[in-house]
Design an enzyme around this catalytic site. Structure first.
Site, mmCIF file in Angstrom:
data_model
loop_
_atom_site.group_PDB
_atom_site.id
_atom_site.type_symbol
_atom_site.label_atom_id
_atom_site.label_comp_id
_atom_site.label_asym_id
_atom_site.label_seq_id
_atom_site.Cartn_x
_atom_site.Cartn_y
_atom_site.Cartn_z
ATOM 1 C CB THR B 72 -6.856 -2.180 -25.052
ATOM 2 O OG1 THR B 72 -7.106 -1.102 -24.153
ATOM 3 C CG2 THR B 72 -8.169 -2.749 -25.546
ATOM 4 C CB SER B 199 -0.137 -0.143 -21.512
ATOM 5 O OG SER B 199 -0.333 0.924 -22.394
ATOM 6 C CG HIS B 201 -0.364 5.036 -22.758
ATOM 7 N ND1 HIS B 201 -1.240 5.802 -22.037
ATOM 8 C CD2 HIS B 201 -1.020 3.891 -23.050
ATOM 9 C CE1 HIS B 201 -2.392 5.146 -21.904
ATOM 10 N NE2 HIS B 201 -2.273 3.987 -22.506
ATOM 11 C CB CYS B 325 -11.659 3.772 -20.581
ATOM 12 S SG CYS B 325 -10.061 3.488 -21.301
HETATM 13 C C1 LIG Z 1 -5.354 -1.449 -15.587
HETATM 14 C C2 LIG Z 1 -5.398 -1.085 -17.029
HETATM 15 N N1 LIG Z 1 -5.488 -2.051 -17.957
HETATM 16 C C3 LIG Z 1 -5.520 -1.777 -19.270
HETATM 17 C C4 LIG Z 1 -5.452 -0.486 -19.740
HETATM 18 C C5 LIG Z 1 -5.494 -0.243 -21.204
HETATM 19 O O1 LIG Z 1 -4.241 0.041 -21.765
HETATM 20 P P1 LIG Z 1 -4.100 0.865 -23.125
HETATM 21 O O2 LIG Z 1 -4.521 2.243 -22.814
HETATM 22 O O3 LIG Z 1 -2.646 0.780 -23.473
HETATM 23 O O4 LIG Z 1 -4.949 0.221 -24.133
HETATM 24 C C6 LIG Z 1 -5.372 0.563 -18.798
HETATM 25 C C7 LIG Z 1 -5.333 1.973 -19.203
HETATM 26 O O5 LIG Z 1 -6.097 2.515 -19.948
HETATM 27 C C8 LIG Z 1 -5.338 0.251 -17.418
HETATM 28 O O6 LIG Z 1 -5.270 1.209 -16.487
#
Ligand SMILES: Cc1ncc(COP(=O)(O)O)c(C=O)c1O
Ligand SMILES: Cc1ncc(COP(=O)(O)O)c(C=O)c1O
Lengths: 380, 381
Positions: B72, B199, B201, B325
């Protein structure tokens, strides 16, 4: 090995690491997921929030998790300034803040905000009356740190907060990164609206932090996305790190009850011994400073030289703050206190944790004495 | 009851080696990389080593990697950082209707700041058209952000083709590779990518750590100010332990990429076959050919997504309706709406399965069987 650089960062407590591992292995879900595994992660997150809130004597809904002190300070300052800019564009802070406050404010200046950085006295302390004098009709935010990271001076947070109660439209942010868990403040009594803490400064993990935002205050988010943290901070929550931070805060507060006295004694030993040495000047004020930070200069030596010399003895101290130590610029706080640049350039910071012992203090003081002598001989 | 976790696109468990690496740093290298003593220097070295490995994994250079607190933040930094740095060249941005909310909501924020954003539509497989992109490019377009692979349906976007088009245009090209990284080979130079978000995780690394790749020479306005970390582009004490864990996860995912791709593709077939044998009525949302191997999104006519999820969960199977999310909300997935329109029944009866570490073929079979049972129950067959 004697680690006297706990204001730069601390060693995570064993229990903290254990918590991190346990959550990471058994509860790895995404708190936003609807299924059981996500639900359990969410539960842990909720519990950690409650725990942190209870330890800080605030409400659960007032705790927002972030990636650390720097993010919390940026979020607090820019988030309120942008949200409340309709009320005014003036911000008040001090000349001794951490760069994460100063630089965030500098960015706002470029966006058309105006700032007053109130100076401090020779102890490194700002006067609440001086803050009040700086207030204008369009002031929207006052940001003052609780404990200065370079010299340890405690700022009159309660006085400032009480004074600000006469100005209900002005928000009060406190950078509590160096104080959290060790020098408690009551956020409500002090009239604090926003307050920053960082996990790695109290034996939690790097990359974890929180911002207290008093109920009723809205801020403009720094990160947009999945609307986690009540729409205030998007991004998948670092559940294991957050749980670990809650535990670290609890342990630190617990250790404080039994350890704060010893810490004061250690600091006194160090101060007494240092003050006896010719050429050493202690900058941390005797009264009104944190029991774990001691800043001093050794006349004639650049701080880096001295840090490395002590390192040879397996004693770890630092030049001013870790963040600015790369720049090799003199300590900002010491300059603000009115010290000559030469003294500011030779400033050393010792910072303690509850893990340090009296024996370490005596030993270190002795080594400092020896080192000054040896270095002095080399120089002459 | 054995729980079967098929929601690796939401988040994934840390690999045991990653945990080991992280714990090691927490216990032995807890220094602050900005400190000048050996604790600090050791920590700095660990961060630099990790940066090297991450950079190499996408064909980039060490100084082109900025550590962030996750995907994010990487997306936010990329979009706002570029938009603000290049606004004197124009205020038009092109993205797509199917981005993750980390991109979409950042675009909304930019719209609030006076930027104009064009959201490219997608076809029924969830893919944008390069012609559409060309048609929408303008002189004042400063940024194009198209995700590498979609997190809800798995569809891969024509990244290389877009990179080619943009080689002839001054707009900066960002791609959110959070889902694709680790399972798709990515070379930022071959693909003409200027910025890329990752990311940890999602690839069995720790939560709360990610990176943004930014090509040398491209300007970026920072968002988080303070110390001089990350070459002044992202302040804050570096999360050394997680960075080292991230590195470990990257090493493993790069080594195992090929084997995992084969395995996950096979699992898609296992899942489909089983559903066919059980005579379940279903449709694949997206495409089997042009998709990342770990995500498959299936529509089950006659069912309802909320009831499906509850029943699957009761049977011990963790899947989702889309991105984690948005899972908390009852709003239909914006990705499925973009693919099928808001009146399509598919937007209310689709489930995402996503594979990863620790899954087995038996688990996939069992999950398929349980899914079939639930679908039959819900459709009264
Ligand atoms: C395509 C995509 N972009 C961004 C994110 C956000 O990453 P993070 O969870 O590390 O903030 C996610 C996952 O939640 C994702 O699947
Ligand atoms: C007073 C103060 N504020 C903020 C910070 C920044 O916190 P973090 O390192 O978690 O970004 C620090 C430490 O670096 C600090 O000492």
């Amino acid at each position: 090995m004697i680690y006297f650089d706990n204001s730069a960062t601390t060693k995570p407590y064993e229990e903290v690491v254990d918590s991190f591992v346990k959550v990471s292995t058994e509860y790895f879900g995404n708190p936003s997921s609807l299924h059981n595994i996500g639900g359990k992660a969410e539960q842990l997150l909720t519990q950690a929030r409650s725990q942190v809130a209870r330890l800080l004597n605030v409400k659960d809904s007032e705790i927002y998790f972030t990636s650390g002190g720097t993010e919390s300070n940026n979020l607090a300052i820019k988030g309120t300034a942008l949200m409340y800019r309709g009320r005014g564009r003036h911000i008040i802070s001090t000349t001794i803040e951490h760069p994460s406050v100063t630089e965030a404010i500098n960015q706002l200046e470029q966006l058309g905000f105006e700032v007053t950085f109130v100076p401090v006295d020779s102890d490194g302390r700002v006067d609440a009356k001086e803050i009040e004098k700086a207030i204008r009709h369009d002031t929207i935010l006052v940001s003052v740190m609780h404990i200065n990271n370079e010299v340890g001076t405690i700022q009159p947070i309660k006085e400032i907060g009480t004074m600000l109660k006469e100005y209900p439209k002005i928000l009060f942010h406190v950078d509590h990164v160096q104080g959290a868990g060790k020098v408690p403040i009551n956020f409500y009594d002090c009239g604090i609206d926003l307050c920053t803490i960082s996990g790695h400064k109290f034996h939690g993990l790097k990359g974890t932090g929180a911002l207290f935002i008093r109920d009723g205050i809205r801020i403009s988010p720094l990160l947009s996305g999945g609307n986690q943290e009540l729409n205030t901070r998007s991004g998948t929550e670092n559940v294991a790190g957050i749980v670990a931070m809650a535990k670290a805060l609890r342990l630190t507060i617990q250790k404080r009850e039994t350890g704060i006295h010893q810490m004061e004694v250690i600091k006194d030993i160090l101060r007494d011994e240092l003050e006896k040495i010719d050429g050493v000047k202690v900058h941390t004020p005797k009264e009104g400073s944190a029991p774990y930070i001691l800043n001093f200069s050794v006349r004639g030596f650049r701080a880096e030289v001295f840090v490395h010399a002590l390192e040879e003895q397996d004693i770890y101290v630092s030049t001013t703050s870790a963040c600015s130590s790369k720049k090799k610029s003199p300590s900002k706080t010491l300059i603000a206190m009115g010290l000559p640049e030469e003294e500011a350039n030779s400033a050393i910071r010792i910072s303690l944790s509850f893990e340090n012992t009296m024996e370490e203090a005596v030993y270190a003081a002795d080594k400092i004495k020896q080192t000054i002598k040896q270095l002095g001989e080399v120089m002459n | 009851m054995e729980r079967i976790y098929l929601d690796h696109a939401a988040t994934s468990p840390m690999h045991p080696k990653v945990i080991e690496a992280v714990v090691n740093v927490m216990n032995s290298n807890f220094g602050n990389p900005s400190s000048i003593h050996s604790f600090g220097r050791e920590a700095r070295l660990l961060v630099d080593e990790a940066r090297d490995i991450l950079a190499k994994s996408i064909g980039a250079k060490r100084n082109e990697i900025i550590f962030t607190s996750g995907g994010t933040e990487a997306d936010n930094l990329a979009l706002i950082g570029i938009a603000e740095a290049y606004k004197s060249n124009g205020k038009h941005i092109i993205s797509t209707e199917i981005e993750h909310h980390a991109v979409l909501n950042t675009c909304k924020e930019l719209e609030n700041r006076g930027y104009e954003v064009t959201y490219l539509p997608v076809d029924e497989t969830g893919k944008v058209s390069v012609d559409d992109l060309k048609k929408n490019l303008r002189d004042d377009t400063i940024l194009v952000s198209v995700m590498f692979g979609n997190n809800e349906v798995g569809t891969l976007q024509p990244i290389k083709e877009i990179g080619k088009v943009l080689a002839e245009h001054h707009a900066v090209f960002h791609t959110d590779a959070v889902q694709a990284y680790g399972l798709e080979k990515i070379n930022v130079n071959e693909a003409g990518i200027d910025l890329l978000s990752v990311s940890a995780h999602k690839i069995n690394g720790p939560k709360g750590i990610g990176f943004l790749y930014i090509r040398d020479g491209i300007k970026l306005l920072p968002r988080i100010f303070g110390g001089e970390q990350e070459r002044k582009r992202r302040a804050g004490t570096e999360n050394v332990a997680s960075i080292v864990g991230f590195k470990e996860a990257v090493i493993i995912s790069q080594q195992e990429m090929h084997a995992r791709r084969e395995k996950y593709r096979e699992w898609k077939n296992v899942l489909i076959k089983k559903l066919q044998v059980e005579e379940i009525d279903f449709r694949i949302n997206g495409s089997l050919e042009n998709a990342m191997p770990h995500v498959i999104n299936i529509s089950f006519p006659g069912t309802n997504v909320e009831a499906m999820l509850v029943n699957m969960d009761l049977s011990g199977i963790a899947v989702s309706s889309g991105s984690a999310c948005t899972a908390g909300s009852v709003d239909p997935s914006h990705v499925l709406v973009a693919m099928f329109g808001k009146d399509s029944a598919r937007i209310r009866n689709s489930i995402r399965f996503s594979f990863g570490l620790n899954n087995t073929t038996e688990q996939i079979e069992k999950a398929a069987l349980e899914t079939a049972k639930i679908v039959k129950r819900m459709t009264n067959k």
